[in-house]
Structure formats: C-alpha cells, structure tokens
Design an enzyme around this catalytic site. Structure first.
Site, mmCIF file in Angstrom:
data_model
loop_
_atom_site.group_PDB
_atom_site.id
_atom_site.type_symbol
_atom_site.label_atom_id
_atom_site.label_comp_id
_atom_site.label_asym_id
_atom_site.label_seq_id
_atom_site.Cartn_x
_atom_site.Cartn_y
_atom_site.Cartn_z
ATOM 1 N N GLY A 11 0.778 -1.235 0.000
ATOM 2 C CA GLY A 11 0.000 0.000 0.000
ATOM 3 C C GLY A 11 0.806 1.280 0.000
ATOM 4 O O GLY A 11 0.308 2.324 0.412
ATOM 5 N N SER A 12 2.050 1.230 -0.504
ATOM 6 C CA SER A 12 2.834 2.474 -0.520
ATOM 7 C C SER A 12 2.215 3.492 -1.486
ATOM 8 O O SER A 12 2.290 4.701 -1.242
ATOM 9 C CB SER A 12 4.298 2.204 -0.876
ATOM 10 O OG SER A 12 4.434 1.760 -2.200
ATOM 11 N N ASN A 13 1.593 3.028 -2.545
ATOM 12 C CA ASN A 13 0.915 3.969 -3.453
ATOM 13 C C ASN A 13 -0.339 4.563 -2.809
ATOM 14 O O ASN A 13 -0.631 5.744 -2.996
ATOM 15 C CB ASN A 13 0.578 3.292 -4.784
ATOM 16 C CG ASN A 13 1.787 3.221 -5.691
ATOM 17 O OD1 ASN A 13 2.175 4.217 -6.300
ATOM 18 N ND2 ASN A 13 2.419 2.063 -5.752
ATOM 19 N N LYS A 64 -16.777 -15.139 -8.699
ATOM 20 C CA LYS A 64 -16.183 -13.807 -8.863
ATOM 21 C C LYS A 64 -17.272 -12.750 -8.997
ATOM 22 O O LYS A 64 -17.154 -11.637 -8.497
ATOM 23 C CB LYS A 64 -15.287 -13.814 -10.106
ATOM 24 C CG LYS A 64 -14.614 -12.497 -10.377
ATOM 25 C CD LYS A 64 -13.459 -12.661 -11.324
ATOM 26 C CE LYS A 64 -12.728 -11.373 -11.547
ATOM 27 N NZ LYS A 64 -11.438 -11.550 -12.186
ATOM 28 N N MET A 89 -4.107 -6.791 -6.995
ATOM 29 C CA MET A 89 -3.516 -7.878 -7.782
ATOM 30 C C MET A 89 -4.560 -8.856 -8.324
ATOM 31 O O MET A 89 -4.393 -10.071 -8.204
ATOM 32 C CB MET A 89 -2.475 -8.620 -6.938
ATOM 33 C CG MET A 89 -1.382 -7.718 -6.416
ATOM 34 S SD MET A 89 -0.662 -6.675 -7.693
ATOM 35 C CE MET A 89 1.036 -7.136 -7.553
ATOM 36 N N ARG A 90 -5.621 -8.319 -8.906
ATOM 37 C CA ARG A 90 -6.643 -9.172 -9.516
ATOM 38 C C ARG A 90 -7.097 -8.600 -10.835
ATOM 39 O O ARG A 90 -7.041 -7.388 -11.024
ATOM 40 C CB ARG A 90 -7.901 -9.229 -8.628
ATOM 41 C CG ARG A 90 -7.705 -10.131 -7.518
ATOM 42 C CD ARG A 90 -8.895 -10.305 -6.645
ATOM 43 N NE ARG A 90 -8.361 -10.927 -5.465
ATOM 44 C CZ ARG A 90 -8.080 -12.208 -5.369
ATOM 45 N NH1 ARG A 90 -8.372 -13.026 -6.363
ATOM 46 N NH2 ARG A 90 -7.531 -12.690 -4.282
ATOM 47 N N ILE A 91 -7.556 -9.491 -11.684
ATOM 48 C CA ILE A 91 -8.128 -9.014 -12.943
ATOM 49 C C ILE A 91 -9.559 -8.571 -12.661
ATOM 50 O O ILE A 91 -10.332 -9.296 -12.039
ATOM 51 C CB ILE A 91 -8.070 -10.138 -13.997
ATOM 52 C CG1 ILE A 91 -6.607 -10.443 -14.301
ATOM 53 C CG2 ILE A 91 -8.829 -9.735 -15.261
ATOM 54 C CD1 ILE A 91 -6.385 -11.662 -15.153
ATOM 55 N N ASN A 106 -5.417 2.392 -13.286
ATOM 56 C CA ASN A 106 -4.439 1.477 -12.693
ATOM 57 C C ASN A 106 -3.030 2.044 -12.857
ATOM 58 O O ASN A 106 -2.759 2.797 -13.796
ATOM 59 C CB ASN A 106 -4.522 0.131 -13.413
ATOM 60 C CG ASN A 106 -3.590 -0.905 -12.834
ATOM 61 O OD1 ASN A 106 -3.480 -1.055 -11.618
ATOM 62 N ND2 ASN A 106 -2.893 -1.629 -13.705
ATOM 63 N N HIS A 108 0.908 0.653 -13.340
ATOM 64 C CA HIS A 108 1.651 -0.568 -13.654
ATOM 65 C C HIS A 108 3.145 -0.238 -13.750
ATOM 66 O O HIS A 108 3.526 0.740 -14.391
ATOM 67 C CB HIS A 108 1.162 -1.165 -14.975
ATOM 68 C CG HIS A 108 1.861 -2.443 -15.296
ATOM 69 N ND1 HIS A 108 1.509 -3.632 -14.696
ATOM 70 C CD2 HIS A 108 2.917 -2.707 -16.096
ATOM 71 C CE1 HIS A 108 2.328 -4.578 -15.127
ATOM 72 N NE2 HIS A 108 3.189 -4.045 -15.977
#
Ligand code: GRF
Length: 191
Positions: A11-13, A64, A89-91, A106, A108
């Site tokens: 969670g640094s972002n 899902k 970390m999920r689609i 997002n 990346h």
C-alpha cells in the site's frame, strides 16, 4: 468527486495518494479503501490515516461475480465516482467493468505494452532492457491493456540490481500517480 482505492499488499501507493490529498486542496476525496487480502499491510495504513476501509476475500464468495457485486454494493452506498487500483492484484471482472468502465485507473510498473502482468519490474530487469518505467492507464477487459494516460521512463543502469530498480520505480509511482489523479479531478476528465 469521491474516490475509492483498491489495493492488495503493502500500500505504498495508497499512502502516497492519501498524503498528497492531505497536502493539496482538491475537489475530490479518498473516501474508501478496499482490500482483497484481509492480512495486508495497507489496512494498517488505512487505520493510521483515518481512511474508511473494508476487506474481504473472493474466497468468501461462490463466484467472482458475487464477490464483485458485494464490492459494487459498497461502492454504491458510498457514492464512489472513480476507482483507483494501486497494487490491486486481480483481474477486474465484468461486473465491475459494467458499472465503472472508464472510471477505473491502474498503475503498472513497466512501460506498457511491454511487460504486462504480475511481475513488471522483474520481467524488465531479467529481459536486460536499457529502460523501463511506469504507466498509468484506464482499465479495460485485457490485462494491463487499457488506454494510457501517462508514462515515465527510467534508465536501467549497469549497476542497478532488482532492488535498486524497484526503488526507482516506486519513487516515480509515488510522484506521478497522485499528479495524474489530481489532473483528472481538476479537468473533470474522468471519461
Ligand atoms: C506497484 O508497483 C504497482 O505499480 C503495482 O503493484 C505495486 C503496488 O505497490 N501494480 P504498493 O502496494 O502500492 O506498495
């Protein structure tokens, strides 16, 4: 404008975003953190920063779709306009896309379209390329394929190790992600 941040790990972002929003006067607020990993460190950060948060795992649901519907209920209750994926970390599936397409961003850790997927920094480092970077983009149905909003390059020096490269990438992320979101908020440019 109400913003939700989705994260899965350190969670640094998330921290960089909250810090930036505290320092700068913006017509938007970070109203909620959602985390799919109930043990993740980002939840400690949410507590410390006084951000409302919820955590549940997809394992708790039959599908899902049911998992994402539970998230959507929370988003709806909170009137969230924009979702910021910061190490989620999920689609993202069809249920979330149906409601938040073009309203999900997002970050990346590579220069997309190069090195998509879970290990963008390591993949670039192991490929031996001269430069890599950071990409902020909208989410679409692919994996790290959506329209690009901003990219910044970083040179991979001979003396770089994976650890020093990771550090450089994270520094860029923490600087540009809040800036991009502030720009979108200021320009009313969430599609
Ligand atoms: C970042 O490198 C981000 O680009 C990627 O996942 C990492 C999350 O790091 N999507 P953190 O949890 O924000 O520290």
């Amino acid at each position: 404008m109400k913003i939700a941040v989705f994260a899965s790990g350190n969670g640094s972002n998330f921290q960089a975003l909250v810090d930036y929003f505290k320092k700068n006067q913006l017509s938007a607020t970070i109203d909620w953190l959602f985390c799919d990993q109930p043990e993740a460190y980002v939840l400690q950060r949410a507590k410390k920063t006084g951000t409302a948060f919820t955590s549940f795992s997809p394992k708790e649901f039959a599908s899902k779709s049911e998992y994402e519907q539970a998230i959507l209920e929370e988003l709806d209750n909170r009137g969230i306009d924009l979702i910021v994926l910061a190490g989620y970390m999920r689609i993202v599936g069809e249920d979330l896309l149906a409601v938040y397409e073009n309203k999900m961003i997002n970050i990346h850790p590579s220069l997309l379209p190069d090195f998509p997927g879970l290990h963008g920094i390591r993949d670039a480092f192991e490929a031996g390329v001269d430069e890599t970077g950071v990409t902020v983009h909208y989410i679409d149905r692919g994996v790290d394929t959506g329209p690009i909003i901003r990219q910044e390059k970083v040179t991979i020096e001979k003396e770089d190790t994976l650890a020093t490269l990771e550090e450089k990438i994270h520094q860029i992320e923490h600087r540009i992600f809040p800036e991009v979101i502030a720009n979108l908020v200021n320009m009313g440019d969430v599609k």
